[in-house]
Scaffold this motif. Structure first.
Motif, PDB file in Angstrom:
ATOM      1  N   THR A  84     -50.505 -19.134 -12.696  1.00 26.38           N
ATOM      2  CA  THR A  84     -49.093 -18.179 -12.602  1.00 26.38           C
ATOM      3  C   THR A  84     -48.181 -18.637 -11.471  1.00 26.38           C
ATOM      4  N   VAL A  85     -47.631 -19.103 -11.523  1.00 23.30           N
ATOM      5  CA  VAL A  85     -46.695 -19.187 -10.199  1.00 23.30           C
ATOM      6  C   VAL A  85     -45.206 -18.123 -10.134  1.00 23.30           C
ATOM      7  N   VAL A  86     -45.299 -18.017  -9.269  1.00 19.80           N
ATOM      8  CA  VAL A  86     -44.226 -16.770  -8.831  1.00 19.80           C
ATOM      9  C   VAL A  86     -43.659 -16.754  -7.193  1.00 19.80           C
ATOM     10  N   ILE A  87     -42.336 -16.991  -7.192  1.00 20.66           N
ATOM     11  CA  ILE A  87     -42.167 -17.523  -6.034  1.00 20.66           C
ATOM     12  C   ILE A  87     -41.240 -15.925  -5.485  1.00 20.66           C
ATOM     13  N   GLY A  88     -41.158 -16.078  -4.552  1.00 24.31           N
ATOM     14  CA  GLY A  88     -40.270 -14.747  -3.919  1.00 24.31           C
ATOM     15  C   GLY A  88     -40.443 -13.413  -3.338  1.00 24.31           C
ATOM     16  N   LYS A  89     -39.698 -12.635  -2.786  1.00 23.59           N
ATOM     17  CA  LYS A  89     -39.858 -11.484  -1.775  1.00 23.59           C
ATOM     18  C   LYS A  89     -40.530 -10.769  -2.018  1.00 23.59           C
ATOM     19  N   ASP A  90     -41.452 -10.216  -2.350  1.00 24.98           N
ATOM     20  CA  ASP A  90     -42.063  -8.549  -2.748  1.00 24.98           C
ATOM     21  C   ASP A  90     -41.392  -7.388  -2.809  1.00 24.98           C
ATOM     22  N   THR A  91     -40.313  -7.798  -2.439  1.00 27.15           N
ATOM     23  CA  THR A  91     -39.861  -6.263  -2.935  1.00 27.15           C
ATOM     24  C   THR A  91     -38.716  -6.318  -3.427  1.00 27.15           C
ATOM     25  N   ALA A  92     -38.549  -7.809  -4.696  1.00 25.67           N
ATOM     26  CA  ALA A  92     -37.759  -7.549  -5.535  1.00 25.67           C
ATOM     27  C   ALA A  92     -38.226  -7.609  -6.705  1.00 25.67           C
ATOM     28  N   VAL A 106     -31.664 -31.421 -20.697  1.00 24.79           N
ATOM     29  CA  VAL A 106     -30.694 -30.180 -20.400  1.00 24.79           C
ATOM     30  C   VAL A 106     -31.489 -29.324 -19.020  1.00 24.79           C
ATOM     31  N   CYS A 107     -33.021 -29.423 -19.136  1.00 29.09           N
ATOM     32  CA  CYS A 107     -33.006 -28.824 -18.243  1.00 29.09           C
ATOM     33  C   CYS A 107     -32.499 -29.651 -16.720  1.00 29.09           C
ATOM     34  N   ALA A 108     -32.865 -30.689 -16.597  1.00 34.10           N
ATOM     35  CA  ALA A 108     -31.405 -31.144 -14.768  1.00 34.10           C
ATOM     36  C   ALA A 108     -29.898 -30.600 -15.428  1.00 34.10           C
ATOM     37  N   SER A 109     -29.870 -30.838 -16.509  1.00 31.75           N
ATOM     38  CA  SER A 109     -28.097 -30.445 -16.722  1.00 31.75           C
ATOM     39  C   SER A 109     -28.244 -28.705 -15.724  1.00 31.75           C
ATOM     40  N   PHE A 110     -29.000 -27.699 -16.192  1.00 27.26           N
ATOM     41  CA  PHE A 110     -29.010 -25.994 -16.064  1.00 27.26           C
ATOM     42  C   PHE A 110     -29.883 -25.949 -14.208  1.00 27.26           C
ATOM     43  N   GLU A 111     -29.969 -27.092 -14.158  1.00 26.13           N
ATOM     44  CA  GLU A 111     -30.538 -27.246 -12.728  1.00 26.13           C
ATOM     45  C   GLU A 111     -29.126 -27.908 -11.423  1.00 26.13           C
ATOM     46  N   GLN A 112     -29.237 -28.634 -12.369  1.00 25.22           N
ATOM     47  CA  GLN A 112     -28.092 -29.698 -11.060  1.00 25.22           C
ATOM     48  C   GLN A 112     -26.605 -28.539 -11.533  1.00 25.22           C
ATOM     49  N   THR A 113     -26.317 -27.641 -12.368  1.00 31.18           N
ATOM     50  CA  THR A 113     -25.486 -26.917 -12.584  1.00 31.18           C
ATOM     51  C   THR A 113     -25.713 -25.122 -11.853  1.00 31.18           C
ATOM     52  N   VAL A 114     -26.913 -24.633 -12.177  1.00 30.85           N
ATOM     53  CA  VAL A 114     -27.267 -22.993 -11.717  1.00 30.85           C
ATOM     54  C   VAL A 114     -28.251 -23.194 -11.098  1.00 30.85           C
ATOM     55  N   GLY A 115     -28.533 -24.497 -10.311  1.00 36.09           N
ATOM     56  CA  GLY A 115     -30.040 -23.838  -9.791  1.00 36.09           C
ATOM     57  C   GLY A 115     -29.896 -23.698  -8.417  1.00 36.09           C
ATOM     58  N   THR A 116     -28.482 -24.078  -7.715  1.00 41.72           N
ATOM     59  CA  THR A 116     -28.745 -23.578  -6.459  1.00 41.72           C
ATOM     60  C   THR A 116     -28.125 -21.861  -6.250  1.00 41.72           C
ATOM     61  N   THR A 117     -27.837 -21.106  -7.693  1.00 43.25           N
ATOM     62  CA  THR A 117     -27.735 -19.881  -7.602  1.00 43.25           C
ATOM     63  C   THR A 117     -28.429 -18.990  -7.971  1.00 43.25           C
ATOM     64  N   VAL A 118     -29.582 -19.860  -8.925  1.00 42.06           N
ATOM     65  CA  VAL A 118     -30.406 -19.503  -8.925  1.00 42.06           C
ATOM     66  C   VAL A 118     -31.922 -19.024  -7.916  1.00 42.06           C
ATOM     67  N   LYS A 119     -31.800 -20.351  -6.733  1.00 43.24           N
ATOM     68  CA  LYS A 119     -32.166 -20.440  -5.507  1.00 43.24           C
ATOM     69  C   LYS A 119     -31.577 -19.600  -4.821  1.00 43.24           C
ATOM     70  N   LYS A 120     -30.508 -19.182  -4.370  1.00 41.49           N
ATOM     71  CA  LYS A 120     -30.420 -17.855  -3.803  1.00 41.49           C
ATOM     72  C   LYS A 120     -30.261 -17.129  -4.311  1.00 41.49           C
ATOM     73  N   ASP A 121     -30.623 -16.558  -5.326  1.00 42.59           N
ATOM     74  CA  ASP A 121     -30.509 -15.128  -5.500  1.00 42.59           C
ATOM     75  C   ASP A 121     -32.173 -14.897  -5.491  1.00 42.59           C
ATOM     76  N   ILE A 122     -33.580 -16.096  -5.289  1.00 38.18           N
ATOM     77  CA  ILE A 122     -34.775 -15.588  -5.150  1.00 38.18           C
ATOM     78  C   ILE A 122     -35.042 -15.402  -3.513  1.00 38.18           C
ATOM     79  N   ASP A 123     -33.629 -16.483  -2.535  1.00 31.15           N
ATOM     80  CA  ASP A 123     -33.954 -15.752  -1.389  1.00 31.15           C
ATOM     81  C   ASP A 123     -33.358 -14.543  -1.091  1.00 31.15           C
ATOM     82  N   ASP A 124     -32.409 -13.963  -1.667  1.00 30.76           N
ATOM     83  CA  ASP A 124     -31.426 -12.498  -1.231  1.00 30.76           C
ATOM     84  C   ASP A 124     -31.978 -11.554  -1.894  1.00 30.76           C
ATOM     85  N   GLY A 125     -33.817 -12.346  -2.557  1.00 30.22           N
ATOM     86  CA  GLY A 125     -34.142 -11.090  -3.068  1.00 30.22           C
ATOM     87  C   GLY A 125     -34.051 -10.275  -4.076  1.00 30.22           C
TER      88      GLY A 125
END
Length: 279
Positions: A84-92, A106-125
């Protein structure tokens, strides 16, 4: 010459001829025995070689031998065998499950296109992310006991990702991004990730992993190889109905884009995730 002398000479000659024939017969017998013995040795050698080859072919592969091995779980994991690998703020309040295979194009395409947005959303909680890694592109099906019919790069990369996770969650995310990047992600038919040296080369682009002796030692020794298989088994046995990658699941439901598949654009992802967060 007397008749007596003539008879004695003939007798001596016959005796000499008899002795010579006996000696030749003995030599022929020894020769035949040598030939038979040599042939037997050759047959045994061939049989032994075939037997050895059969034994070698029937021996479990390195990865197959790890199916029941004790799992060394990386740091920053929980659950059975640390899968179980869960990453992010406890408040989320909500968690996005992300199903990926390291070799998946296809995962590579997803990460290259959407990955930055996913990371920002995680950082923003906005949400936590739970990573679930599969290795089906290697031809693995842990539930059926099948391992490695099409390669070993997914497993090997997963193991290296475990080594990165053992360093930190941030190192894991950055390394995952690097592996899926246009520069480093190989074609699906090219099993580059099976090469430890290649995985380390990619890792040297991540600040926390660059020339990191502990990380490199774990990759070379395969410290988290059994963990990679355990993670893959978790993917195989998922309860979300996931059969391909990438797949995104929140609240037990798959997130889809405008085409009904996984959201592959920032706009589709944002629309899907906002709807899931409100549900």
């Amino acid at each position: 010459m007397s008749k007596r002398n003539s008879q004695a000479s003939k007798t001596a000659a016959r005796e000499k001829l008899r002795q010579e024939r006996e000696r030749q017969a003995k030599r022929d017998k020894v020769k035949r025995q040598a030939i038979v013995a040599g042939s037997l040795v050759a047959v045994l050698a061939i049989a032994g070689g075939i037997g050895y080859a059969v034994v070698q072919n029937n021996k479990p592969s390195y990865w197959e031998g790890l199916k029941d091995a004790k799992v060394a779980a990386p740091a920053n994991t929980t659950g059975a065998d640390g899968t179980t690998v869960v990453i992010g703020k406890d408040t989320a309040k909500k968690t996005l499950k992300l199903y990926e295979d390291p070799r998946c194009p296809v995962c590579a395409s997803f990460e290259q296109t959407v990955g930055t947005t996913v990371k920002k959303d995680i950082d923003d909680g906005k949400f936590k992310i739970q990573y679930v890694g599969g290795t089906f592109l290697d031809g693995d099906s842990l539930g059926k006991g099948q391992i490695g019919s099409r390669g070993e790069g997914s497993k090997n990369a997963m193991s290296a990702m475990g080594a990165a996770l053992n360093v930190s969650q941030e190192a894991f995310l950055e390394y995952k991004t690097a592996l899926y990047s246009a520069k480093w992600h190989p074609e699906e038919t090219t099993d580059k990730f099976k090469d430890d040296a290649y995985l380390i080369k990619v890792a040297n682009t991540v600040p926390a992993l660059k020339n990191n002796a502990k990380f490199q030692d774990a990759v070379k020794k395969g410290t988290y190889d059994a963990w990679a298989l355990a993670m893959s088994k978790t993917w195989d046995n998922n309860k979300d109905g996931v059969t391909g990658t990438p797949s995104l699941v929140m609240n037990g439901k798959k997130l889809t884009g405008s085409d009904g598949n996984a959201p592959m654009t920032v706009a589709d992802f944002t629309t899907a995730i906002d709807a899931a967060l409100k549900a």
